[in-house]
Design a protein around this motif. Structure first.
Motif, mmCIF file in Angstrom:
data_model
loop_
_atom_site.group_PDB
_atom_site.id
_atom_site.type_symbol
_atom_site.label_atom_id
_atom_site.label_comp_id
_atom_site.label_asym_id
_atom_site.label_seq_id
_atom_site.Cartn_x
_atom_site.Cartn_y
_atom_site.Cartn_z
ATOM 1 N N GLU A 34 0.815 -1.193 -0.095
ATOM 2 C CA GLU A 34 0.128 -0.081 -0.021
ATOM 3 C C GLU A 34 0.819 1.296 -0.170
ATOM 4 O OE1 GLU A 34 -0.515 -2.683 1.757
ATOM 5 O OE2 GLU A 34 -2.544 -3.353 1.927
ATOM 6 N N ALA A 35 1.913 1.307 0.809
ATOM 7 C CA ALA A 35 2.953 2.497 0.809
ATOM 8 C C ALA A 35 3.429 2.684 -0.510
ATOM 9 C CB ALA A 35 4.028 2.106 1.869
ATOM 10 N N TYR A 36 4.070 1.863 -1.157
ATOM 11 C CA TYR A 36 4.731 1.806 -2.397
ATOM 12 C C TYR A 36 3.568 2.215 -3.524
ATOM 13 C CZ TYR A 36 9.575 0.196 -1.488
ATOM 14 O OH TYR A 36 10.792 0.381 -0.933
ATOM 15 N N ARG A 37 2.443 1.530 -3.251
ATOM 16 C CA ARG A 37 1.143 1.901 -4.342
ATOM 17 C C ARG A 37 1.165 3.537 -4.447
ATOM 18 N NH1 ARG A 37 -2.164 -0.277 -7.563
ATOM 19 N NH2 ARG A 37 -4.365 0.476 -8.030
ATOM 20 N N ALA A 38 0.770 4.076 -3.362
ATOM 21 C CA ALA A 38 0.613 5.472 -2.979
ATOM 22 C C ALA A 38 1.867 6.295 -3.297
ATOM 23 C CB ALA A 38 -0.025 5.742 -1.741
ATOM 24 N N ASN A 39 2.959 5.879 -2.689
ATOM 25 C CA ASN A 39 3.878 6.994 -2.783
ATOM 26 C C ASN A 39 4.987 6.813 -3.931
ATOM 27 O OD1 ASN A 39 3.129 7.825 -0.313
ATOM 28 N ND2 ASN A 39 4.584 6.596 0.993
ATOM 29 N N ALA A 40 4.845 5.656 -4.513
ATOM 30 C CA ALA A 40 5.855 5.527 -5.747
ATOM 31 C C ALA A 40 4.908 5.182 -7.134
ATOM 32 C CB ALA A 40 6.703 4.153 -5.717
ATOM 33 N N LEU A 41 3.984 4.537 -7.120
ATOM 34 C CA LEU A 41 3.232 4.242 -8.359
ATOM 35 C C LEU A 41 2.412 5.412 -8.714
ATOM 36 C CD1 LEU A 41 2.100 2.573 -10.812
ATOM 37 C CD2 LEU A 41 0.677 1.574 -9.075
ATOM 38 N N GLY A 42 1.803 5.877 -7.475
ATOM 39 C CA GLY A 42 0.708 6.971 -7.699
ATOM 40 C C GLY A 42 1.537 8.183 -8.199
ATOM 41 N N ALA A 43 2.751 8.474 -7.735
ATOM 42 C CA ALA A 43 3.535 9.659 -7.913
ATOM 43 C C ALA A 43 4.007 9.511 -9.567
ATOM 44 C CB ALA A 43 4.763 9.746 -7.237
ATOM 45 N N GLU A 44 4.338 8.416 -9.893
ATOM 46 C CA GLU A 44 4.774 8.040 -11.303
ATOM 47 C C GLU A 44 3.578 8.308 -12.365
ATOM 48 O OE1 GLU A 44 7.078 4.744 -13.965
ATOM 49 O OE2 GLU A 44 5.737 4.091 -11.971
ATOM 50 N N LEU A 45 2.323 7.733 -11.915
ATOM 51 C CA LEU A 45 1.358 7.969 -13.040
ATOM 52 C C LEU A 45 0.768 9.480 -13.195
ATOM 53 C CD1 LEU A 45 -0.983 4.747 -11.750
ATOM 54 C CD2 LEU A 45 0.466 5.104 -13.622
ATOM 55 N N LEU A 46 0.759 9.993 -12.001
ATOM 56 C CA LEU A 46 0.475 11.550 -11.947
ATOM 57 C C LEU A 46 1.499 12.215 -12.776
ATOM 58 C CD1 LEU A 46 -1.668 13.292 -11.016
ATOM 59 C CD2 LEU A 46 -0.262 13.849 -8.982
ATOM 60 N N ALA A 47 2.718 12.028 -12.541
ATOM 61 C CA ALA A 47 3.830 12.903 -13.005
ATOM 62 C C ALA A 47 3.745 12.462 -14.798
ATOM 63 C CB ALA A 47 5.213 12.601 -12.560
ATOM 64 N N GLN A 48 3.673 11.209 -14.920
ATOM 65 C CA GLN A 48 3.704 10.816 -16.263
ATOM 66 C C GLN A 48 2.345 11.511 -17.061
ATOM 67 O OE1 GLN A 48 6.183 8.610 -18.326
ATOM 68 N NE2 GLN A 48 4.935 9.935 -19.653
ATOM 69 N N ALA A 49 1.156 11.334 -16.436
ATOM 70 C CA ALA A 49 0.031 12.097 -17.260
ATOM 71 C C ALA A 49 0.246 13.417 -17.358
ATOM 72 C CB ALA A 49 -1.030 11.720 -16.256
ATOM 73 N N ALA A 50 0.953 13.962 -16.398
ATOM 74 C CA ALA A 50 1.175 15.494 -16.577
ATOM 75 C C ALA A 50 2.031 16.004 -17.529
ATOM 76 C CB ALA A 50 1.648 15.946 -15.228
ATOM 77 N N ALA A 51 3.067 14.974 -17.755
ATOM 78 C CA ALA A 51 4.144 15.302 -18.895
ATOM 79 C C ALA A 51 3.622 14.959 -20.062
ATOM 80 C CB ALA A 51 5.315 14.027 -18.726
ATOM 81 N N ASN A 52 2.584 14.222 -20.272
ATOM 82 C CA ASN A 52 1.970 13.990 -21.524
ATOM 83 C C ASN A 52 1.232 15.022 -22.142
ATOM 84 O OD1 ASN A 52 3.097 11.218 -21.611
ATOM 85 N ND2 ASN A 52 1.156 10.409 -20.871
ATOM 86 N N GLN A 53 0.806 15.893 -21.070
ATOM 87 C CA GLN A 53 -0.107 17.088 -21.523
ATOM 88 C C GLN A 53 0.727 18.345 -21.351
ATOM 89 O OE1 GLN A 53 -4.266 17.228 -20.197
ATOM 90 N NE2 GLN A 53 -4.189 15.002 -20.111
ATOM 91 N N GLN A 54 2.132 18.191 -20.930
ATOM 92 C CA GLN A 54 3.045 19.120 -20.828
ATOM 93 C C GLN A 54 2.642 20.009 -19.675
ATOM 94 O OE1 GLN A 54 3.079 21.149 -24.934
ATOM 95 N NE2 GLN A 54 5.019 20.049 -25.450
ATOM 96 N N ILE A 55 2.449 19.524 -18.362
ATOM 97 C CA ILE A 55 2.034 20.114 -17.213
ATOM 98 C C ILE A 55 3.011 19.789 -16.151
ATOM 99 C CG2 ILE A 55 0.234 20.450 -15.346
ATOM 100 C CD1 ILE A 55 -2.046 19.105 -17.290
#
Length: 311
Positions: A73-94
């Motif tokens: 649960e810790a890795y899912r929120a703190n690592a995976l969640g951060a990665e998914l959000l950062a990647q989605a933001a990068a895809n839209q140049q945010i």
């Protein structure tokens, strides 16, 4: 500029939304129910819906001891969640501002020294390891990022060490020798959450005016650095000064290993904040000011509570 905040009902998210609202800045504050950062489809939907100019990720698994038993649960929120959000933001140049922790360091530095941003990271706890994994994921996914490492957060609203300590002291006032065991092998930087929120707002305003930032990793925390035992003494002395407690309990030094099942903490996690001062003019949090405000608010809340009970 429209600001999207994930984890908006958490400690930092609450302080940040309050400041953005008071400054009349446009923001969207989403809690976990509104945006689960571990769900890529939900992230894409929210970014498409709100089209933010910048994202601030305050969502995290922050229960340090529980993380030792709930590693996935810790890795899912703190690592995976951060990665998914950062990647989605990068895809839209945010660009993204992501919060991290002093617990990414081993804590082995001598007490006279503090950690700078480029020091080697070597976390001992699952929480620290998961947050470091989140940092690395954000760096790899989105070049336009600011990572802010902070420490020992406290405020007048949420549960924290200061409020729990005052409550414990109040509960022991009638005992002949009130005693509280406090870890003496931890040294760090108490940080007023509202000061951290102000620092983030400063970054947002800089981005709004310049359309860019010196991207990278920064430390923001309180000064001066202090031991956990000294921090406890400061808290209780301030509480006594403001009439919350009539006498000071005995503070018995112990180690974090005294607490069965606790995660390992860095012995010295003091953060050097020179970089953010020099590049942005952002001064470290003055925790004594924040502590006085916390105690004054605690006192007022207690008076209201007592009045309510007697009516």
């Amino acid at each position: 500029m429209t600001i999207l905040i994930s984890g908006a009902n958490g400690k930092v998210g609450t302080a940040l939304t309050a400041q953005l609202k008071s400054r009349k800045l446009a923001y969207i504050a989403l809690d976990h129910a509104q945006l689960d950062i571990t769900n890529s489809a939900a992230i894409k939907q929210r970014l498409h819906e709100y089209r933010p100019s910048i994202i601030i990720n305050t969502a995290a698994f922050t229960q340090v001891d529980i993380a030792e038993q709930q590693q996935e649960e810790a890795y899912r929120a703190n690592a995976l969640g951060a990665e998914l959000l950062a990647q989605a933001a990068a895809n839209q140049q945010i660009p993204i501002i992501h919060l991290s922790t002093d617990y990414v360091f081993s804590g082995d530095k001598p007490l006279a020294q503090s950690y700078v941003e480029d020091d080697a990271t070597e976390p001992a706890s699952v929480y620290g390891k998961s947050k470091l994994a989140g940092e690395q994921a954000v760096r790899n996914a989105n070049a336009h990022h600011i990572i802010i490492r902070t420490a020992w957060l406290f405020d007048e609203h949420s549960d924290n060490f200061a409020k729990k300590l005052i409550t414990a002291a109040k509960q022991q006032l009638d005992l002949p020798n009130p005693t509280l065991r406090i870890a003496a092998n931890q040294y760090g930087c108490p940080t007023d959450t509202s000061d951290l929120a102000s620092a983030i707002v400063h970054l947002l305003q800089t981005y709004a005016s310049k359309a860019t930032l010196p991207w990278g990793t920064y430390h923001y925390a309180g000064e001066p650095a202090i031991s956990r035992l000294e921090w406890a003494q400061e808290i209780l002395t301030t509480a006594q000064t403001h009439g919350l407690i009539t006498r000071l309990p005995i503070l018995a030094p112990t180690t974090d290993t005294y607490y069965i099942g606790s995660a390992p903490r860095p012995a010295n996690s003091a953060l050097n904040c020179t970089k953010i001062q020099q590049l942005f003019g952002i001064e470290p949090s003055q925790w004594r000011n924040g502590l006085r405000h916390l105690v004054q608010t605690f006192s007022t809340d207690n008076e209201i509570s007592c009045s309510d009970k007697s009516s």
